[in-house]
Design a protein around this motif. Structure first.
Motif, PDB file in Angstrom:
ATOM      1  N   GLY A 122       1.535   5.454  -2.531  1.00 50.98           N
ATOM      2  CA  GLY A 122       0.605   4.698  -1.880  1.00 50.98           C
ATOM      3  C   GLY A 122       0.411   3.328  -2.317  1.00 50.98           C
ATOM      4  O   GLY A 122       0.766   2.950  -3.632  1.00 50.98           O
ATOM      5  N   SER A 155       1.707  -0.982  -5.903  1.00 47.29           N
ATOM      6  CA  SER A 155       2.073   0.404  -5.302  1.00 47.29           C
ATOM      7  C   SER A 155       1.867   1.467  -6.620  1.00 47.29           C
ATOM      8  O   SER A 155       1.947   0.910  -7.572  1.00 47.29           O
ATOM      9  CB  SER A 155       3.400   0.327  -4.846  1.00 47.29           C
ATOM     10  OG  SER A 155       3.768  -0.497  -3.683  1.00 47.29           O
ATOM     11  N   GLY A 184      -1.653   6.135   1.308  1.00 50.21           N
ATOM     12  CA  GLY A 184      -0.554   6.762   0.959  1.00 50.21           C
ATOM     13  C   GLY A 184       0.239   7.735   1.847  1.00 50.21           C
ATOM     14  O   GLY A 184      -0.259   7.960   3.148  1.00 50.21           O
TER      15      GLY A 184
END
Length: 166
Positions: free
Chosen positions: A77, A92, A143
């Motif tokens: 995510g 990320s 995510g």
């Protein structure tokens, strides 16, 4: 002519699970509840500032209320920080190891992330305020958990957040 009606009647009696047993796993995966349990940020200041970095330890809890045992292939995510009136991208995050999610149980995914100043230049001010001065902030993780069941791959999106400094 009666034979033509027999197949649809059989499908209705047996149900969709018999035709595609992966459907019950997919439905169970959609019931998962994700929580951002812990965000432990640590700013490592250096001189020159470009050599500074942020270490993050994240823990994401996953509650599985279903009767199905599930196994993620991958969970990943984007981590963001809402602070000082703005929303700032941090980076990320990926939990590369699969997780075994026991039925009617809770699992915790853990990851350590190190990000350099160059990656965080635009968010450095709000980030250091939230981490070093404990100013109010909200960590957001948006995510997807990826699964593969009987050769069928699918993803389940999730969104979770954790407040800090309050």
């Amino acid at each position: 002519m009666r034979r033509l009606w027999a197949l649809p009647a059989l499908v209705l009696l047996v149900g969709c699970d018999a035709i595609n047993p992966a459907l019950r796993y997919e439905e169970a995966a959609r019931q998962l509840r994700f929580t951002l349990d812990r965000v432990e940020p640590q700013v490592e200041l250096a001189f020159p500032l470009e050599q500074s970095r942020l270490r993050l330890r994240l823990e994401v809890g996953v509650d599985n209320p279903s009767d199905q045992r599930l196994r993620t292939r991958r969970v990943s995510g984007d981590l963001r920080l809402a602070a000082q009136g703005g929303d700032h991208g941090i980076g990320s995050v990926s939990f590369p190891e699969g997780a075994d999610l026991a039925p009617k149980g809770r699992s915790v995914l853990r990851v350590d992330v190190v990000l350099g100043y160059a990656d965080l230049r635009s968010a450095w001010g709000p980030l250091s305020g939230a981490v070093l001065r404990h100013e109010p902030a909200t960590w957001n993780l948006v995510g997807e958990a990826r699964f593969e069941v009987l050769g069928i791959e699918f993803g389940v999106p999730f969104r979770t957040r954790k407040e800090s400094g309050r």
